[in-house]
Design a protein around this motif. Structure first.
Motif, PDB file in Angstrom:
ATOM      1  N   VAL A 209      -2.017  -3.980 -19.516  1.00 41.42           N
ATOM      2  CA  VAL A 209      -1.408  -3.240 -18.413  1.00 41.42           C
ATOM      3  C   VAL A 209      -2.223  -1.985 -18.095  1.00 41.42           C
ATOM      4  N   LYS A 210      -2.670  -1.302 -19.123  1.00 44.43           N
ATOM      5  CA  LYS A 210      -3.448  -0.076 -18.911  1.00 44.43           C
ATOM      6  C   LYS A 210      -4.759  -0.356 -18.187  1.00 44.43           C
ATOM      7  N   LYS A 211      -5.317  -1.547 -18.402  1.00 33.55           N
ATOM      8  CA  LYS A 211      -6.585  -1.899 -17.746  1.00 33.55           C
ATOM      9  C   LYS A 211      -6.436  -2.060 -16.237  1.00 33.55           C
ATOM     10  N   VAL A 212      -5.268  -2.527 -15.785  1.00 36.68           N
ATOM     11  CA  VAL A 212      -5.108  -2.800 -14.354  1.00 36.68           C
ATOM     12  C   VAL A 212      -4.522  -1.620 -13.586  1.00 36.68           C
ATOM     13  N   ALA A 213      -3.880  -0.670 -14.277  1.00 36.41           N
ATOM     14  CA  ALA A 213      -3.224   0.447 -13.606  1.00 36.41           C
ATOM     15  C   ALA A 213      -4.235   1.521 -13.196  1.00 36.41           C
TER      16      ALA A 213
ATOM     17  N   ASP B  78       0.820  -1.214   0.000  1.00 31.37           N
ATOM     18  CA  ASP B  78       0.000   0.000   0.000  1.00 31.37           C
ATOM     19  C   ASP B  78       0.856   1.267   0.000  1.00 31.37           C
ATOM     20  N   ASP B  79       2.109   1.151   0.423  1.00 29.33           N
ATOM     21  CA  ASP B  79       3.021   2.296   0.491  1.00 29.33           C
ATOM     22  C   ASP B  79       3.770   2.523  -0.818  1.00 29.33           C
ATOM     23  N   LEU B  80       3.429   1.731  -1.834  1.00 27.46           N
ATOM     24  CA  LEU B  80       4.223   1.696  -3.066  1.00 27.46           C
ATOM     25  C   LEU B  80       3.523   2.374  -4.235  1.00 27.46           C
ATOM     26  N   VAL B  81       4.303   3.110  -5.050  1.00 31.05           N
ATOM     27  CA  VAL B  81       3.854   3.519  -6.379  1.00 31.05           C
ATOM     28  C   VAL B  81       4.697   2.731  -7.381  1.00 31.05           C
ATOM     29  N   ALA B  82       4.043   2.143  -8.385  1.00 29.72           N
ATOM     30  CA  ALA B  82       4.728   1.287  -9.346  1.00 29.72           C
ATOM     31  C   ALA B  82       4.458   1.752 -10.770  1.00 29.72           C
ATOM     32  N   PHE B  83       5.469   1.572 -11.635  1.00 34.39           N
ATOM     33  CA  PHE B  83       5.386   1.951 -13.049  1.00 34.39           C
ATOM     34  C   PHE B  83       5.761   0.747 -13.899  1.00 34.39           C
ATOM     35  N   GLY B  84       4.967   0.467 -14.942  1.00 33.26           N
ATOM     36  CA  GLY B  84       5.292  -0.654 -15.819  1.00 33.26           C
ATOM     37  C   GLY B  84       4.613  -0.535 -17.165  1.00 33.26           C
ATOM     38  N   ASP B  85       5.020  -1.432 -18.094  1.00 37.43           N
ATOM     39  CA  ASP B  85       4.473  -1.370 -19.448  1.00 37.43           C
ATOM     40  C   ASP B  85       4.082  -2.723 -20.021  1.00 37.43           C
TER      41      ASP B  85
ATOM     42  N   LYS C  94      -1.065  -4.374 -10.086  1.00 32.91           N
ATOM     43  CA  LYS C  94      -2.300  -4.709  -9.360  1.00 32.91           C
ATOM     44  C   LYS C  94      -2.108  -4.567  -7.852  1.00 32.91           C
ATOM     45  N   ALA C  95      -0.924  -4.914  -7.367  1.00 33.40           N
ATOM     46  CA  ALA C  95      -0.687  -4.976  -5.924  1.00 33.40           C
ATOM     47  C   ALA C  95      -0.349  -3.628  -5.303  1.00 33.40           C
ATOM     48  N   ALA C  96       0.235  -2.717  -6.086  1.00 31.40           N
ATOM     49  CA  ALA C  96       0.716  -1.444  -5.540  1.00 31.40           C
ATOM     50  C   ALA C  96      -0.436  -0.552  -5.098  1.00 31.40           C
ATOM     51  N   GLY C  97      -0.182   0.239  -4.070  1.00 29.56           N
ATOM     52  CA  GLY C  97      -1.186   1.190  -3.611  1.00 29.56           C
ATOM     53  C   GLY C  97      -1.541   2.206  -4.674  1.00 29.56           C
ATOM     54  N   LEU C  98      -0.575   2.564  -5.525  1.00 29.41           N
ATOM     55  CA  LEU C  98      -0.787   3.484  -6.640  1.00 29.41           C
ATOM     56  C   LEU C  98       0.022   2.954  -7.820  1.00 29.41           C
ATOM     57  N   SER C  99      -0.593   2.889  -9.000  1.00 27.37           N
ATOM     58  CA  SER C  99       0.122   2.311 -10.147  1.00 27.37           C
ATOM     59  C   SER C  99      -0.085   3.131 -11.413  1.00 27.37           C
ATOM     60  N   TYR C 100       0.962   3.168 -12.220  1.00 27.96           N
ATOM     61  CA  TYR C 100       0.953   3.873 -13.506  1.00 27.96           C
ATOM     62  C   TYR C 100       1.362   2.912 -14.624  1.00 27.96           C
TER      63      TYR C 100
END
Length: 266
Positions: free
Chosen positions: A241-245, A210-217, A226-232
């Motif tokens: 990937v865009k559907k889950v972020a 929950d303390d994490l921001v994640a970036f991926g493609d 999916k697991a990160a508190g905030l995702s891009y």
């Protein structure tokens, strides 16, 4: 208020531009801002640790790494933990792939990656970039003395999905084949991915996902996003990937992830 205490970022197609470069001036400024705020910066990559370390020669000891798709964790310049493929399973996989000449494997270990000397020259050339710490061996019939994380396998594009399906059926529950794009796939432990590695690393700092921001493609970022508190997801990322972020970051070639972080930190 900054809504995260740790940053996890994929490399190819996310942090790196297509020419494998990144804005070092901006990154250096952001890393200093993160250190001032006690925000952890984590590279979460399917790549060999040595590959990512070389991408951050000046900074790597101030960073953390979830390498080999979560199999190998490095923090503060030291090993935190690692998972490994059982040696007997590696031998079975070598035998399986030896019966299929269309498959060209690289075996990724803790000390080195290993390539067979009769491997396709184009594959070897590509792997020398992604696996800078490697050795050429006569064959995998005599396994080197090492801890093994995964296989990276080259396959004709039209056979990628069928081969992945065949391996996942034959070795169900023991190894998982995940495609990193048509023409290659990785063989990893089925219970390990970037999210699993990140959860373990965050726990060592008394933090949670929950303390994490994640970036991926790409596909091997799905669990992490999916697991990160905030995702891009990157603008150039896959539709899956865009559907889950939670949000979309600008294109990797526009330093999109760094620009998002700059909006939070500067």
């Amino acid at each position: 208020m900054i809504p995260f205490k740790a940053v996890a970022i994929d490399m190819d197609g996310t942090f790196l531009k297509d020419d494998k470069s990144y804005d070092k001036k901006l990154f250096s400024e952001l890393l200093n801002k993160m250190k001032e705020r006690n925000i952890h910066f984590i590279v979460a990559s399917g790549n060999q640790f040595e590959r990512t370390r070389l991408d951050f020669t000046e900074y790597w000891k101030d960073m953390s790494f979830v390498a080999e798709n979560g199999m190998y964790l490095v923090d503060d310049g030291k090993d935190l933990s690692y998972e490994q493929l059982d040696r007997s399973l590696v031998e079975e996989l070598v035998e399986f792939m030896a019966q299929r000449p269309e498959l060209t494997p690289a075996l990724c270990g803790k000390e080195n990656a290993y390539l067979e000397k009769n491997s396709d020259s184009k594959f070897v050339k590509m792997m020398k970039y992604y696996l800078p710490k490697h050795k050429i061996v006569d064959s995998f019939e005599q396994l080197p003395d090492d801890v093994f994380f995964k296989f990276t396998v080259d396959v004709p594009k039209e056979k990628t999905l069928s081969t992945v399906d065949e391996i996942n059926e034959k070795f169900a529950g023991r190894v998982f084949a995940t495609s990193s794009g048509f023409g290659n796939f990785d063989l990893i432990l089925p219970h390990v991915n970037k999210a699993v590695g990140l959860e373990k690393m965050l726990a060592s700092w008394n933090l949670t996902l929950d303390d994490l921001v994640a970036f991926g493609d790409g596909g091997n970022d799905l669990e992490m996003l999916k697991a990160a508190g905030l995702s891009y997801a990157m603008e150039n990322g896959s539709d899956e990937v865009k559907k889950v972020a939670d949000k979309i970051a600008p294109n990797n070639n526009d330093s999109g992830a760094l620009k998002v972080l700059a909006d939070y930190l500067m």
